[in-house]
Every structure is written in structure tokens, then in C-alpha cells.
Design a protein around this motif. Structure first.
Motif, PDB file in Angstrom:
ATOM      1  N   UNK A 200      49.395  29.310  54.448  1.00 52.34           N
ATOM      2  CA  UNK A 200      49.731  30.317  53.459  1.00 52.34           C
ATOM      3  C   UNK A 200      51.052  30.039  52.781  1.00 52.34           C
ATOM      4  N   UNK A 201      51.420  30.957  51.898  1.00 48.67           N
ATOM      5  CA  UNK A 201      52.704  30.824  51.210  1.00 48.67           C
ATOM      6  C   UNK A 201      53.413  32.173  51.188  1.00 48.67           C
ATOM      7  N   UNK A 202      54.719  32.099  50.995  1.00 51.97           N
ATOM      8  CA  UNK A 202      55.580  33.280  51.037  1.00 51.97           C
ATOM      9  C   UNK A 202      55.685  33.881  49.647  1.00 51.97           C
ATOM     10  N   UNK A 203      55.340  35.148  49.530  1.00 53.13           N
ATOM     11  CA  UNK A 203      55.546  35.858  48.272  1.00 53.13           C
ATOM     12  C   UNK A 203      56.941  36.477  48.223  1.00 53.13           C
ATOM     13  N   UNK A 204      57.442  36.917  49.375  1.00 53.11           N
ATOM     14  CA  UNK A 204      58.780  37.503  49.457  1.00 53.11           C
ATOM     15  C   UNK A 204      59.210  37.470  50.911  1.00 53.11           C
ATOM     16  N   UNK A 205      60.518  37.470  51.147  1.00 53.86           N
ATOM     17  CA  UNK A 205      60.990  37.405  52.519  1.00 53.86           C
ATOM     18  C   UNK A 205      62.368  37.985  52.700  1.00 53.86           C
ATOM     19  N   UNK A 206      62.613  38.459  53.935  1.00 54.18           N
ATOM     20  CA  UNK A 206      63.907  39.028  54.304  1.00 54.18           C
ATOM     21  C   UNK A 206      64.279  38.527  55.695  1.00 54.18           C
ATOM     22  N   UNK A 207      65.465  37.916  55.822  1.00 56.21           N
ATOM     23  CA  UNK A 207      65.920  37.420  57.121  1.00 56.21           C
ATOM     24  C   UNK A 207      66.313  38.613  57.985  1.00 56.21           C
ATOM     25  N   UNK A 208      65.766  38.660  59.217  1.00 56.59           N
ATOM     26  CA  UNK A 208      66.039  39.790  60.102  1.00 56.59           C
ATOM     27  C   UNK A 208      66.689  39.348  61.408  1.00 56.59           C
ATOM     28  N   UNK A 209      66.858  38.033  61.611  1.00 56.12           N
ATOM     29  CA  UNK A 209      67.481  37.571  62.845  1.00 56.12           C
ATOM     30  C   UNK A 209      68.047  36.176  62.686  1.00 56.12           C
ATOM     31  N   UNK A 210      69.163  35.843  63.367  1.00 56.74           N
ATOM     32  CA  UNK A 210      69.783  34.533  63.233  1.00 56.74           C
ATOM     33  C   UNK A 210      69.002  33.440  63.955  1.00 56.74           C
TER      34      UNK A 210
END
Length: 775
Positions: free
Chosen positions: A177-187
Motif C-alpha cells: 500500500x501507500x501512505x495518504x497521510x501520516x502523523x509520528x506518534x512515537x520515537x
């Protein structure tokens, strides 16, 4: 008493277990759960309770376990329908992200799914650039919340090319698959996070291109290696050395054991608490374990780690164990834990290499003589496997390995590994070790570049049959028999079916036409008895996929095509001409034709009325006529191929207007047995008049699976079927081959001709009574 004295694991048991696994995975479909489970259980009972025939139980156990793992791997995959699914998931990046010009590719494990379907599953994802905005920098071990578009694993199916579906199956991938949107939630955390951070420190510490090789040798991080690097490594037969190999793991284990031995010598009181031999064994296993973890537990490192653990256990318990037994004790746990590992080329090359050396190498005589003999044994013994696994052999390999094996393994790799160890204690010392490793690498690399560019480099071979492989392995065993064995040199004769196979060229007056599976595009290879023509070269996209490199060139090699008599570009759209540069780099062509005005460099004009004959097969261009303006699709070269047993029509992307013109002016030439459906089955092509004029029994559609254009159009397919044509789509059939003969023109799809267990994924899981959702 007898049962107790019978070893539970022997080389024969390992071979029987391996045979059972391979037998199951060679089936065209997955055995039902109702069969696989009893076979595995029965095999385990027989192996435990029937010591004199334990190999029979091992054989059944291997087959049953492989069936169970295959069922599980297919259950993990997304269903084929719907073709695309949207999901918002919390995931952890579990490998080193690979940064490409317009995308970042990585694998992730799902940690949270609101619908509770995909938790714990593994995904292979791409994050594409949008406009001028590049994807954010991703690090292994990070946690993200992604909005994703997912689909079931699926790949192209062509002769001689890599099988992406097989690798997804073996790796237990649930979806691509591919990423439409993303948010980093952990290091970034964990082992993979440490590998990523250490790789970044090496990149900063070492200036110049050799940094990428130090990262590969120290951490198994090959992301920095370019396509040219891999081409040179393959040409020199050095790919087994540049990433972490079993030898490197053994080297680290030996150093760890020697350091402990020195410590016990300096402090004799330690022996009162723990004998030196046990301490050395524990240190060796510990060092191997740490280094295998640093490499990401790749196949060669795991195999070597298991062998070291077996030998260490034997030493610690004062038991003598031979290397064949150690090899068996390393293979059996791998096969029991993951039977699908046999689908990896690394499994066969690593175990076969050690087995050949154990059988052929005498006791140590001198380092130089042993090195030369080991290189000779590896070259002869592994050549058949290299040919069948990769379709190629490196004539420069023996020469390059004589230098690379001692230099890289005993100098460059130890310095690279030492840098990792020192970095944890003193970063400055670690950086110095990495820079020294890079300088040592640079001393020898120019030699390997010259060897790769020499005539001794890669030798591509046509696709081999299973019989040819077996004969070649028997020939290698015969050649490597002890001195004095009668007729050892005659073993080379058994290699002939593999090294000089029958190309299955058509007879005079006949042709073979192969629609290569290139996804959404077109590429067709036409062979007569002594000539070859390539019509279009498939798509290439800026994101990194080049069908010329990944599909067309492998098919040419598999078909034994070393030179093309002609290449013809139907028109200059990217889905037809994109792979041209990749094909030109690998295959020499005597002439190139394209529509006048298409802007194809060094191309002669493709003009209606031109014709030629090869081996009793007539080729005739029907369109475009002289002075026809270049109108992209409508200027496509239309080629008629006439054999003594039928005719084939290649149409490019012409639309209804050109179809009507051909029907009006050349209706007799349109009458064929097989036609390549114009414009991938677009609704603006295949008019009723054109379909009726061809009278074709076979209609071939070259299109990508689930493509965004929705080719082929349903009404177009029905129009061809109503006219009496059998419609074959490369998206479903893989590469489609048309062969003319006394019975006319016969078509066969790659998936149908060579069915694979993982092709039957959805049917097998349904038959097993298993569902996609977890209860």
C-alpha cells in the motif's frame, strides 16, 4: 535402549525434512487444513516412535508443516476483493526505510487497528512525494498513525523475472500500500532503531561513496548501494560478501571466544567458577547472536548462529560432533520454525556452499592452497544453483573472489564491525575504524570495477528445466570426486543441458509471440527461428519502477535473446517507450523503428507498406502511412506478423478513427488469428467494425491489475467475446505466449502454464474453511 541411542537429528533426517517441505511447496495449490494437520501430526509421531525409519516421519512432517505455514501465510493476506481498501492504522516501522528519488519504501507492523482486523500484521508501504514536497524522513523503530490505501500482494509473472508474490508470501506480508497521510506518534526505539541510528553515524563519519559499503558490511544496511553497484557486484560474483554473511558472523564469534580465552589466561581464578571451554563457547554464541541481531537476523547469519550454537553445546558438554551433523542440526530448526525459508535463494546457496566444502575439502594443508581449493569448489558446486536461481553466471567470479574473500572478510569487514563495537564505548575511535575500513575498501574496488566491465563479467543463460538442474548438480558432484575417480572430466558433459539449453526456437515459417507482463503498458517479444524483434518496452515511472529492467530484460535473457534484430516503438507514450533505455543498456539492437515525429533518438521511421521476411515469416507495417502527422496514439505502428499457420496483429494504441481507416483501406490485411487489443482495451478502441474485420480467435489485452483507467473496458471485452474471440488479459494470466504450429496459433499464460501454490491464495484459504477476519 536402541531408540535412545539413535540420534534425533542426522543429515538423513535433515534431507528428508527438506524434501517434504519442497514437495509441498511445489504443489499447484495449498493442501486443505484437514490434510496438512494430520500429515504433520502423523509425521511427528512416526519420527519420534519409529527410530529405524525416522526419515519417513521427517518427510511427512516437513510436508505437513509446510502446508500449515502456507495456509497461515495466505490467511494473513488481504482478500483479493475489494481490490483496494482504506484504513487508518497505528504502526511501527520494522526495517530500515529505503529512500528513493520520489518515494520512501518501508515495512511496518500494525499495532492498532480500530476494526481489529490487521493487528500484528506486516505491511510493505510506500510514501510518495507530492508536488515539490518530499516524504518526511522516516526512521526504523518509529511509531506512526497512517491513513493508508491497501491491496493484496500481487506482482508481475514473467519468464526469468523475480516473483514478487512469492517473496510476499514467504515474508508473510498482509498487504502492499501507500501512505495518504501520516502523523509520528512515537520515537525510534528498539533494535531496528539502533541499526538506523548507527548507520546514520557511519554515513556522517565516512566521507565519500565507500561509506555505503562500510554500512553494508557493518550492519547489513544495503540501502545506499546503487543499481550500478549491484550490477558490478553481480558481474564479479561478490554479492554474497558485500552484505553480512555467515563468514562474518563466525569471525565475530571467534574473536569473542579468543578475548574470553585471553581473559581467563590473565585471570586464572576465573576458571574455578567457570571452565574456560564453557566460557569461550558462551562468548562465541553471544558474539554471534549480537552480530546477527545487528544485521537484522538475515538468513546466512541465522544459519551460522545455529551452527555455532550446536558446536558450542558440543564443546561445553565434551561431545564430539562432526560438521555434517552440525549442518543438519542448523538446518532442522530453521525448517521446523519456518519451512517457507526454502523459497529464499540465500537458504540454498548458504547450506549448499557449506555442504560442498565439507564433502570436497581435505584437512587443512596451507592457507593459500585451501583458499584456492575452496574457491574452486564453490565455483563448480554452486554454479548450477546460481544459474537456476538467477539465470546468470559470473565468469569473473573466481578471480574476483580470490581477492575479495581474504581482503574484505579479514580486513574490511573486521574494521567495520570493530567500528560498531568501539562506537558504543568511544565514538571517536569508532569513527576512526570506519574511516580506515573505507580506505581499505577503496584500495581494491577499482580492480573489481575493471573486472565487472570486462568480457569476463555476467553470462546470462536461458531459463532451464528441472531435469537440466538435476543433471548439472550430478555433473558437479562427479567433477568434485576425489582424485583417481575414473572420468571426472566427463561430468562437465552433464552441464550441457543447463549451460547450452534448447532455446525452443520456432521452426521455419512459424513464430513465437510473447506479451510480456509489464503492468499497465505494452511490450511484445517476437521470435522466429533465428531472429528476434521487440515491439515496445513497457512503462517506466519516476517513482522507480522500470518495466524494461524488471520485466523485459529478464524475459529476453530467459528466452536466450542476446541480440535483437529490430526494436519497434509503437509510439512515444511512456507506457510503451519507458523501458527503452534499460533494454538498450543490456541488449544490443541492430535497428530501431518508431513513428516519424515521435522524437525517439536514433530511430528510423516506421511506415506503412514496408515489409520483410525472417525464416519464412513475413512482417508487414500497416500504419502509419508516409507523411502522416505524429498524433501520439493514433500514429501507432501497426504490425502484421504472418506465419504459415496463422497471423498476429500488433496494434499499439490506435483508436476508432484509425481502426475505421484500416478497415476501409486494408481490410484483407486485418484478417488474423490473434490480435493485441488496441489501447489496452480502452472504450475508445475496438469498434464493432474492427473486431468483425479481424475475425480473431484470440484477443490479448496487456493491462495492469486494477489499473486506474479500468482497462479493459467491460463492453470491449464482451464485444470481442461475442465475435467468438477468447480474451486473455496479462493482468490475470501473466505473460502470454502465442505459438504458431500445425494446430494453428495456441496461447498459454504464465500463471496457467506454471501454477504456483501462492497463486491459489484465495481459493486455498476458502477451501480450508478459514476466514480473513480473526475471531
Amino acid at each position: 535402549m536402541h531408540a535412545a541411542r539413535t540420534p534425533l537429528i542426522t543429515p538423513l533426517i535433515a534431507l528428508a525434512l527438506l524434501a517434504g517441505v519442497c514437495a509441498c511447496l511445489s504443489l499447484p495449490s495449498v493442501p486443505p487444513l484437514a490434510i496438512a494437520l494430520p500429515v504433520a501430526a502423523g509425521g511427528a509421531v512416526l519420527a519420534w516412535r519409529w527410530p529405524s525409519r525416522r526419515w519417513v516421519g521427517a518427510l511427512l512432517l516437513g510436508a505437513g508443516l509446510a502446508g500449515l505455514h502456507a495456509i497461515h501465510a495466505l490467511v494473513l493476506q488481504l482478500p483479493a476483493h475489494p481490490e483496494r481498501q482504506d484504513a487508518t492504522l497505528d504502526v511501527r516501522i520494522v526495517d530500515l526505510p529505503r529512500v528513493e528519488p520520489l518515494r520512501t519504501v518501508f515495512e511496518a507492523e500494525v499495532e492498532r487497528d480500530p476494526q481489529e482486523r490487521l493487528e500484528g500484521r506486516r505491511l510493505r508501504l510506500s510514501w510518495y512525494a507530492r508536488g515539490n514536497a518530499a516524504p518526511p524522513i522516516l526512521r526504523a523503530g518509529e511509531r506512526w498513525r497512517f491513513a493508508l490505501r491497501l491491496r493484496a500482494p500481487r506482482g508481475l509473472r514473467n519468464p526469468g523475472a523475480a516473483d514478487g508474490e512469492m517473496h510476499a508470501f514467504a515474508d508473510r506480508l498482509t498487504a502492499l500500500g501507500y501512505v495518504a497521510d501520516g502523523e509520528r506518534v512515537g520515537p525510534s526505539t528498539g533494535l531496528q532503531g539502533w541499526r538506523d541510528a548507527t548507520s546514520l553515524r557511519i554515513e556522517r563519519a565516512v566521507d565519500g561513496p565507500s561509506s555505503r559499503f562500510v554500512r553494508a558490511l557493518a550492519l547489513g544496511d544495503t540501502r545506499g548501494l546503487t543499481d550500478d553497484d549491484w550490477t558490478r557486484l553481480r558481474a564479479d560474483g561478490l554479492t554474497h560478501l558485500i552484505a553480512i554473511s555467515g563468514f562474518h558472523v563466525g569471525m565475530v564469534a571467534s574473536v569473542a571466544a579468543l578475548l574470553v580465552r585471553a581473559l581467563w589466561w590473565l585471570l586464572p581464578a576465573l576458571a574455578r567458577r567457570l571452565p574456560a571451554r564453557i566460557a569461550m563457547a558462551m562468548a562465541g554464541v553471544g558474539g554471534a547472536l549480537v552480530y546477527a541481531a545487528a544485521s537484522g537476523f538475515s538468513m546466512p547469519t541465522v544459519r551460522t548462529l545455529l551452527m555455532i550454537a550446536v558446536v558450542a553445546l558440543a564443546r561445553g558438554t565434551r561431545r564430539s560432533i562432526g560438521m555434517p551433523q552440525a549442518l543438519a542440526m542448523a538446518a532442522v530448526p530453521m525448517l521446523l520454525i519456518d519451512p517457507l525459508c526454502v523459497l529464499s535463494a540465500g537458504f540454498w546457496l548458504s547450506f549448499a556452499g557449506v555442504a560442498w566444502l565439507l564433502w570436497c575439502m581435505p584437512l587443512a594443508t596451507s592457507p593459500v592452497r585451501d583458499l584456492l581449493r575452496a574457491q574452486g569448489v564453490a565455483t563448480v558446486g554452486l554454479l548450477p544453483l546460481t544459474v537456476v536461481l538467477f539465470g546468470q553466471a559470473s565468469l569473473a567470479g573466481p578471480v574476483a573472489n580470490l581477492v575479495a574473500v581474504p581482503w574484505w572478510s579479514l580486513v574490511v569487514a573486521p574494521l567495520s564491525v570493530a567500528g560498531v563495537a568501539l562506537d558504543a564505548v568511544h565514538p571517536v575511535a569508532g569513527a576512526a575504524a570506519w574511516r580506515l575500513a573505507a580506505r581499505c575498501f577503496e584500495l581494491a574496488w577499482p580492480l573489481f570495477e575493471r573486472l565487472a566491465d570486462s568480457p569476463l563479467s555476467l553470462w546470462y543463460l536461458p531459463e532451464a528445466s528441472g531435469v537440466a538442474v538435476v543433471l548439472a548438480l550430478l555433473g558437479a558432484a562427479w567433477c568434485l570426486m576425489p582424485r583417481g575417480t575414473p572420468g571426472r572430466a566427463l561430468g562437465v558433459l552433464l552441464w550441457l543441458p543447463l549451460l547450452w539449453p534448447d532455446r525452443h526456437a520456432p521452426a521455419d515459417g512459424d513464430a513465437e509471440v510473447t506479451a510480456i507482463d509489464v503492468g499497465q503498458g505494452l511490450s511484445v517479444l517476437v521470435r522466429t527461428r533465428t531472429h528476434s524483434l521487440l515491439y515496445d518496452m513497457g512503462p517506466a515511472v519516476p517513482e522507480g519502477f522500470d518495466a524494461g529492467e524488471r520485466a523485459v530484460v529478464p524475459v529476453l535473457h530467459a528466452r536466450g535473446v542476446r541480440r535483437l534484430d529490430r526494436m519497434m516503438v509503437s509510439h512515444a507514450d511512456l507506457d510503451h517507450i519507458g523501458g527503452l533505455d534499460a533494454v538498450r543498456r543490456e541488449i544490443r539492437a541492430d535497428a530501431l523503428f518508431a513513428p516519424d515525429g515521435a522524437g525517439v533518438q536514433d530511430a528510423r521511421p516506421c511506415l506503412a507498406g514496408s515489409s520483410w521476411s525472417w525464416d519464412g515469416v513475413r512482417f508487414r507495417v500497416l500504419h502509419p502511412p508516409p507523411y502522416f502527422p505524429y498524433l501520439a496514439n493514433e500514429a501507432s505502428c501497426v504490425l502484421r506478423i504472418e506465419t504459415r499457420h496463422g497471423a498476429v496483429l500488433l496494434t499499439g494504441d490506435i483508436g476508432e478513427a484509425i481502426e475505421a481507416r484500416l478497415v476501409a483501406m486494408q481490410s484483407a490485411a486485418l484478417r488474423v488469428d490473434a490480435v493485441f487489443v488496441p489501447h489496452h482495451g480502452s472504450r475508445h478502441s475496438s469498434s464493432q467494425a474492427f473486431v468483425r474485420a479481424t475475425g480473431a480467435r484470440l484477443a490479448i489485452v496487456s493491462a495492469g491489475h486494477s489499473n486506474r483507467f479500468r482497462h479493459p473496458n467491460r463492453q470491449v471485452v464482451e464485444r470481442w467475446q461475442t465475435a467468438g474471440a477468447r480474451v486473455i488479459d496479462t493482468a490475470d494470466a501473466g505473460a502470454v505466449t502465442l505459438r504458431s504450429g500445425p494446430g494453428g496459433i495456441v496461447a498459454s499464460g504464465r500463471r496457467e502454464a506454471r501454477p504456483r501454490l501462492w497463486d491459489a491464495a484465495r481459493r486455498a484459504t476458502a477451501d480450508a474453511g478459514l476466514s480473513y477476519r480473526r475471531d
